[in-house]
Design a protein around this motif. Structure first.
Motif, PDB file in Angstrom:
ATOM      1  N   TYR A  54       0.794  -1.243   0.149  1.00  0.00           N
ATOM      2  CA  TYR A  54      -0.157   0.105   0.109  1.00  0.00           C
ATOM      3  C   TYR A  54       0.562   1.483   0.320  1.00  0.00           C
ATOM      4  N   LYS A  55       1.638   1.210   0.873  1.00  0.00           N
ATOM      5  CA  LYS A  55       2.490   2.612   1.206  1.00  0.00           C
ATOM      6  C   LYS A  55       3.178   2.700  -0.661  1.00  0.00           C
ATOM      7  N   ILE A  56       3.579   1.930  -1.466  1.00  0.00           N
ATOM      8  CA  ILE A  56       4.333   1.882  -2.863  1.00  0.00           C
ATOM      9  C   ILE A  56       3.748   2.564  -3.495  1.00  0.00           C
ATOM     10  N   ILE A  57       1.754   1.501  -3.190  1.00  0.00           N
ATOM     11  CA  ILE A  57       1.301   2.486  -4.848  1.00  0.00           C
ATOM     12  C   ILE A  57       0.854   3.264  -4.147  1.00  0.00           C
ATOM     13  N   VAL A  58       0.475   4.032  -3.131  1.00  0.00           N
ATOM     14  CA  VAL A  58      -0.025   5.555  -2.903  1.00  0.00           C
ATOM     15  C   VAL A  58       0.561   6.339  -2.941  1.00  0.00           C
ATOM     16  N   GLU A  59       1.698   6.242  -3.077  1.00  0.00           N
ATOM     17  CA  GLU A  59       2.964   6.928  -3.329  1.00  0.00           C
ATOM     18  C   GLU A  59       2.865   7.291  -4.668  1.00  0.00           C
ATOM     19  N   GLN A  60       3.044   6.177  -6.080  1.00  0.00           N
ATOM     20  CA  GLN A  60       2.418   6.599  -7.138  1.00  0.00           C
ATOM     21  C   GLN A  60       1.056   7.398  -7.418  1.00  0.00           C
ATOM     22  N   PHE A  61       0.690   7.220  -6.078  1.00  0.00           N
ATOM     23  CA  PHE A  61      -0.780   7.886  -6.762  1.00  0.00           C
ATOM     24  C   PHE A  61      -0.575   9.415  -6.218  1.00  0.00           C
ATOM     25  N   GLY A  62       1.149   9.674  -5.729  1.00  0.00           N
ATOM     26  CA  GLY A  62       0.773  11.243  -5.534  1.00  0.00           C
ATOM     27  C   GLY A  62       0.878  11.216  -3.391  1.00  0.00           C
ATOM     28  N   ILE A  63      -0.242  10.118  -3.020  1.00  0.00           N
ATOM     29  CA  ILE A  63      -0.557  10.515  -1.542  1.00  0.00           C
ATOM     30  C   ILE A  63       0.622  10.376  -0.549  1.00  0.00           C
ATOM     31  N   THR A  64       0.380  10.523   0.283  1.00  0.00           N
ATOM     32  CA  THR A  64       1.448   9.903   1.704  1.00  0.00           C
ATOM     33  C   THR A  64       0.838   9.066   2.679  1.00  0.00           C
ATOM     34  N   PRO A  65       1.369   7.935   2.268  1.00  0.00           N
ATOM     35  CA  PRO A  65       1.265   6.547   3.184  1.00  0.00           C
ATOM     36  C   PRO A  65       0.741   7.122   4.867  1.00  0.00           C
ATOM     37  N   THR A  66      -0.705   6.081   4.985  1.00  0.00           N
ATOM     38  CA  THR A  66      -0.247   6.663   6.473  1.00  0.00           C
ATOM     39  C   THR A  66       1.091   5.437   7.304  1.00  0.00           C
ATOM     40  N   GLU A  67       1.120   6.234   8.284  1.00  0.00           N
ATOM     41  CA  GLU A  67       2.617   5.596   8.972  1.00  0.00           C
ATOM     42  C   GLU A  67       1.993   4.345   9.850  1.00  0.00           C
ATOM     43  N   GLY A  68       2.902   3.597   9.909  1.00  0.00           N
ATOM     44  CA  GLY A  68       2.194   2.177  10.057  1.00  0.00           C
ATOM     45  C   GLY A  68       2.415   2.029  11.958  1.00  0.00           C
ATOM     46  N   ASN A  69       3.024   2.961  12.136  1.00  0.00           N
ATOM     47  CA  ASN A  69       2.360   3.342  14.083  1.00  0.00           C
ATOM     48  C   ASN A  69       0.898   3.993  14.349  1.00  0.00           C
ATOM     49  N   LYS A  70       0.282   4.338  13.080  1.00  0.00           N
ATOM     50  CA  LYS A  70      -0.573   4.930  13.326  1.00  0.00           C
ATOM     51  C   LYS A  70      -2.017   3.656  13.563  1.00  0.00           C
ATOM     52  N   PHE A  71      -1.169   2.449  13.286  1.00  0.00           N
ATOM     53  CA  PHE A  71      -2.390   1.825  13.106  1.00  0.00           C
ATOM     54  C   PHE A  71      -2.240   0.899  14.681  1.00  0.00           C
ATOM     55  N   ARG A  72      -4.007  -0.263  14.601  1.00  0.00           N
ATOM     56  CA  ARG A  72      -3.568  -1.078  16.347  1.00  0.00           C
ATOM     57  C   ARG A  72      -3.492  -1.757  15.581  1.00  0.00           C
ATOM     58  N   VAL A  73      -2.837  -2.834  15.812  1.00  0.00           N
ATOM     59  CA  VAL A  73      -3.072  -4.280  15.374  1.00  0.00           C
ATOM     60  C   VAL A  73      -3.830  -5.496  16.278  1.00  0.00           C
ATOM     61  N   GLU A  74      -4.759  -5.896  15.392  1.00  0.00           N
ATOM     62  CA  GLU A  74      -6.069  -7.036  15.947  1.00  0.00           C
ATOM     63  C   GLU A  74      -5.725  -8.190  15.686  1.00  0.00           C
ATOM     64  N   THR A  75      -5.554  -9.444  16.561  1.00  0.00           N
ATOM     65  CA  THR A  75      -4.809 -10.646  15.873  1.00  0.00           C
ATOM     66  C   THR A  75      -6.150 -11.457  15.884  1.00  0.00           C
ATOM     67  N   ALA A  76      -6.302 -11.335  14.110  1.00  0.00           N
ATOM     68  CA  ALA A  76      -8.097 -11.949  14.071  1.00  0.00           C
ATOM     69  C   ALA A  76      -8.147 -13.387  13.858  1.00  0.00           C
ATOM     70  N   SER A  77      -6.749 -14.020  13.946  1.00  0.00           N
ATOM     71  CA  SER A  77      -7.147 -15.917  14.079  1.00  0.00           C
ATOM     72  C   SER A  77      -5.310 -16.276  14.442  1.00  0.00           C
ATOM     73  N   GLU A  78      -5.008 -17.582  15.257  1.00  0.00           N
ATOM     74  CA  GLU A  78      -4.046 -17.770  14.998  1.00  0.00           C
ATOM     75  C   GLU A  78      -4.166 -19.268  15.152  1.00  0.00           C
ATOM     76  N   SER A  79      -5.035 -19.318  13.737  1.00  0.00           N
ATOM     77  CA  SER A  79      -5.255 -20.691  13.522  1.00  0.00           C
ATOM     78  C   SER A  79      -5.570 -21.373  12.041  1.00  0.00           C
ATOM     79  N   PHE A  80      -4.934 -19.985  11.031  1.00  0.00           N
ATOM     80  CA  PHE A  80      -5.368 -20.280   9.460  1.00  0.00           C
ATOM     81  C   PHE A  80      -4.539 -20.650   9.044  1.00  0.00           C
ATOM     82  N   LEU A  81      -5.313 -22.014   8.235  1.00  0.00           N
ATOM     83  CA  LEU A  81      -3.671 -23.129   7.433  1.00  0.00           C
ATOM     84  C   LEU A  81      -4.418 -22.537   6.283  1.00  0.00           C
ATOM     85  N   GLY A  82      -3.534 -22.444   5.386  1.00  0.00           N
ATOM     86  CA  GLY A  82      -4.263 -21.751   4.237  1.00  0.00           C
ATOM     87  C   GLY A  82      -4.067 -22.966   2.718  1.00  0.00           C
ATOM     88  N   THR A  83      -3.801 -21.778   1.510  1.00  0.00           N
ATOM     89  CA  THR A  83      -4.984 -22.978  -0.082  1.00  0.00           C
ATOM     90  C   THR A  83      -2.984 -24.150   0.253  1.00  0.00           C
TER      91      THR A  83
END
Lengths: 466, 424
Positions: free
Chosen positions: B247-276
């Motif tokens: 996201y950071k790389i992409i929005v910069e290409q659109f001329g937008i300053t990305p939101t800093e990482g520390n602005k987010f609150r990281v929520e653990t949604a699942s610890e049991s994800f077994l993927g494809t």
């Protein structure tokens, strides 16, 4: 249907075992005939009628060959049977090949019929023919019971991929055969060994061959080309001998004893020896019913070469209606003639590892020819093996694939020699513990092969062209 | 000639005869075990109720096949209508029964696991084209993707981008993320290097000269090299952290300053994800992944509207998916043809910019980040089979277009030509 499938193991086999062992002895051949027809008709029911026609013709021919013995008519019945059988085989297997090749001549245009090849037709036609010939030559008694004769032709264990059982070899067993715990258990062991060869060895080696042979032509490597064809060499042996073992094992469960079809062909020290060890039932058939009637080797030099040429041309052509199979047969004709005239004598004086390398080398190229129905692609691949058209000697992909399969390749190499069998027999004779262990391993391997079948993305049947 | 020679197995039978007494017991045990296995599995398959859906493989399972299309009514009528035993005769029954046994065999997962264990025990380092990597990563291997199709797709995208930029004056960015094997080169087995990844990326970069190309493989690969958890270990997608960095790389290409990482609150949604990847690998011992949501103030004030089903929910997450196998689909509700994400209570006199996002499933976890700056019109070309050029001319409120694909779906996509349908 094929043995190496879940529907065979979990549906067909359980049902047929119950039917077979719960009917009186007298009815067992009828049960065999019926279940074999179902086995055959699975997926392509229409060709069951073709097979029933073959059975009827050869039953009647055999009957009259015997009845009119000593008269000209007897011989005519034999000729009639041969013609009918070869005509059916020729029509269903070779018609399209002939007309597409004829159509290459300007002015001729015959459309191919694109009929599906009746599976196993080359195997059962040869079996059925051998009956009439054996009766004519008094190598076997006439079979008056059509169910028993039908059971012989359709016998599902060897119906679709051999061994080609000659009538004289099972004549007695069709009338009376022993069923015993020891034989049944031995059958399970042989069958499981065959399953392992087919599913664990051949399919895995085959997946690697497919991987290497389908690499885009501009990204091939020399090493990859060599490993690829080596994998195919393993695949065809373990696949074919695996099917034979499964057939022999199933035969034992049903009370039949078939002859071995493969005798460790890759340990051969010459091509001549290879053909004594490879697909023995086919070589025997051609020897007994073509080569010897033509005069065999008790003729002049020129006739001898003619006889050899005929046999090897037919052997090649029997494997499929395509030029590469014919060339493959002629390739072996040339090698065998060279060996016969002088090379065998030279080879005998050389160290045995040279003889082994010589044999494997030519066997390997034989398989490249065999697998290349598209001869052009085959030549490109041959070039790749010698650095023509490759972009590198090796890349990280092929090295990774070799290293991670080292153990597997080592197992394949050892399994292609009689060594494990020898050791196993010795141990089996000596220790009761080993005997118990054998059963445990058999059961475990059966479960493992089922696991590979459940999670299988690659399980080809190689004999659709035969 | 007709004299019977001893067959190989007879030799064994002879040895058995020598030890008749012990052999007999062993033989009986062998026979019983074999019969128990085949009859047990056979009856188990037929008697146990059929499972309809495989969570692990995320696909419908083969049900008991039928012999006839029509099971009711008189036989004569059914024969006349060609609906009696027709499925047997045309081969559908027999081909389905083969699938039926492999799908419905009891303890199917155990068998799949046995194969996985056997392959790894043989030192094969991969099973079903999934490599057992380092640090708990399992990585799908594909050395020879379909380059021809990639060329075709790239030229379709280039033509589309040219048209939209020059005729409609709307910026178009083409962002391509790596597959697992492109990004996680530090985690592949020792001898497997990045030759095959580099080869296709060189092609891709060379062929993308005509578009505003954003290479997401390079930066994320660097992060992965440094031990950052940017791709799932058991799934082919990027993690939310990976998506954030994209996201950071992409929005910069659109001329937008990305939101800093520390602005987010990281929520653990699942610890049991077994993927494809886990599903096809058969390596049951591999540990599950953690799914994180990067939350921020006001992220509930968005509406995700799935147009296919006319279903809407607040925010970006459909948490019902967290209870099933396919947990990645909790991002905007998984694969749909057409989805919009808009801000609630946006004053109509201050409309937000609108971004058309043409994406594969990598886009789903990117949406929460992009939504901070744009209203989103989200299209999945695998299901939304209409001309995008036409779509943009019919929706003049679109201010920008972002293509977001991972290399795998970019290479295998079969319908890219639809982009330009109806123009010129």
């Amino acid at each position: 249907m094929v043995f190496s499938s879940l529907e065979f193991l979990l549906a067909f086999l359980p049902v047929t075992l119950i039917l077979y062992f719960f009917v009186p002895l007298k009815l067992r051949n009828i049960v065999l005939l019926i279940v074999s027809l179902i086995f055959y008709g699975w997926g392509e029911p229409i060709y069951v009628f073709l097979m029933m026609f073959t059975i009827a013709v050869d039953y009647v021919c055999g009957y009259f060959v015997d009845k009119w013995r000593g008269q000209r008519r007897s011989r005519n019945m034999l000729i009639f049977s041969v013609i009918i059988n070869l005509a059916i085989l020729g029509f269903f297997k070779y018609y399209d090949f002939f007309v597409t090749n004829l159509s290459l001549i300007p002015g001729i245009s015959i459309p191919p019929l694109n009929l599906g090849l009746p599976i196993g037709i080359s195997f059962y036609t040869f079996q059925s023919l051998s009956y009439v010939i054996d009766v004519y030559r008094m190598d076997a008694r006439v079979q008056k019971n059509i169910a028993s004769f039908g059971a012989y032709v359709t016998l599902y264990p060897q119906l679709i991929a051999g061994p080609i059982v000659r009538y004289q070899d099972v004549d007695d067993q069709l009338r009376e055969r022993e069923h015993s715990v020891a034989l049944f258990a031995s059958g399970i062991r042989t069958f499981t060994a065959g399953m392992c060869k087919k599913i664990l060895f051949a399919n895995t080696a085959g997946a690697l061959w497919t991987h290497f042979s389908s690499i885009p032509t501009d990204q091939r490597t020399v090493l990859g080309a060599w490993i690829g064809i080596i994998c195919y060499t393993f695949q065809i042996y373990f696949d074919f001998s695996g099917y034979s073992d499964m057939a022999i094992g199933l035969g034992k469960m049903l009370g039949f004893r078939f002859l071995e079809n493969f005798n460790y062909p890759y340990i051969s020290k010459s091509i001549t020896e290879f053909w004594r060890r490879w697909h023995i039932s086919l070589s025997t058939w051609f020897r007994e019913y073509v080569y010897i009637p033509l005069g065999g080797n008790r003729v002049g030099k020129l006739k001898l070469y003619r006889n050899l040429f005929v046999v090897w041309f037919l052997t090649g052509f029997w494997h499929g209606a395509s030029w590469n199979y014919i060339l493959w047969g002629i390739y072996y004709f040339i090698l065998l003639v060279i060996e016969k005239t002088f090379l065998l004598k030279v080879l005998e004086k050389l160290p045995s590892f040279v003889q082994h390398i010589y044999s494997l080398f030519f066997i390997l190229f034989g398989w490249l020819l065999f697998v290349s129905e598209d001869l052009g692609a085959g030549f490109v691949y041959l070039g790749n093996m010698f650095g023509v058209g490759t972009y590198a000697i090796a890349d990280s992909g092929v090295i990774f694939d070799i290293v991670r399969n080292l153990l597997f390749f080592a197992i394949l190499v050892i399994a292609a020699t009689p060594l494990p069998k020898k050791i196993f027999y010795k141990l089996y004779d000596k220790s009761n513990g080993i005997r118990v262990l054998t059963s445990a391993v058999t059961v475990i391997l059966l479960v493992v092969t089922i696991a590979y079948l459940v999670d299988s993305s690659f399980n080809p049947f190689l004999y659709f062209r035969f | 000639m007709s004299e019977k020679k001893l067959t190989e197995q007879d030799e064994l039978l002879e040895i058995q005869m020598k030890h008749k007494k012990e052999s007999r017991i062993i033989d009986i045990v062998t026979i019983v075990c074999m019969l128990v296995i085949i009859y047990g599995l056979s009856l188990g398959t037929l008697i146990l109720p059929d499972k309809e859906f495989s969570e692990a493989e995320n696909r419908a399972l083969q049900q008991k096949p039928r012999l006839s299309t029509e099971m009711e009514g008189s036989i004569v009528e059914r024969i006349a209508a060609g609906k009696f035993l027709d499925r047997l005769i045309d081969g559908r029954f027999t081909s389905e029964i083969s699938k039926y046994f492999s799908d419905q065999i009891p303890a199917r997962d155990v068998f799949v696991g046995i194969k996985g264990v056997s392959e790894i025990a043989l030192f094969k380092m991969q099973n079903n084209d999934v490599m057992l990597g380092k640090d708990g990563y399992i990585i799908e291997r594909n050395d020879y993707p379909d380059l021809e199709n990639l060329h075709k797709n790239l030229s379709a995208i280039t033509a589309f981008s040219d048209y939209v930029k020059s005729e409609l004056n709307i910026p178009v960015k083409v962002a391509v993320a790596g597959r697992g094997m492109d990004t996680l080169t530090s985690y592949t087995p020792a001898l497997y290097d990045s030759t095959f990844s580099d080869r296709i990326w060189d092609e891709l970069i060379a062929e993308s000269a005509g578009v505003d190309f954003i290479n997401l493989r390079e930066p994320l690969k660097e992060m992965a090299d440094n031990g950052e958890y940017v791709y799932y270990k058991t799934d082919h997608h990027w993690t939310t952290k990976g998506a954030y960095n994209a996201y950071k790389i992409i929005v910069e290409q659109f001329g937008i300053t990305p939101t800093e990482g520390n602005k987010f609150r990281v929520e653990t949604a699942s610890e049991s994800f077994l993927g494809t990847t886990w599903s096809s690998a058969g390596m049951k011992w591999v540990k599950p992944d953690t799914i994180e949501y990067y939350r921020y103030d006001g992220d509930e004030n968005f509406v995700t509207h799935i147009i296919d089903t006319d279903k809407s929910f607040d925010g970006f997450y459909d948490r019902s998916y967290l209870d099933v196998k396919d947990k990645y689909s909790s991002f905007i509700g998984g694969n749909n043809a057409h989805v919009t994400v808009t801000a609630k209570n946006q004053p109509s006199d201050a409309p937000r910019q609108k971004l058309l996002l043409i994406k594969d499933s990598f886009g789903h976890s990117l949406v929460p980040f992009l939504a901070q700056h744009f209203d989103l019109d989200i299209i999945d070309l695998r299901y939304f089979k209409e001309s995008m050029s036409k779509y943009i001319s019919e929706n003049p409120d679109i201010d920008g277009v972002l293509f977001l694909y991972n290399l795998d779906s970019l290479t295998s996509a079969a319908t890219m030509n639809i982009l330009n349908a109806g123009i010129k």
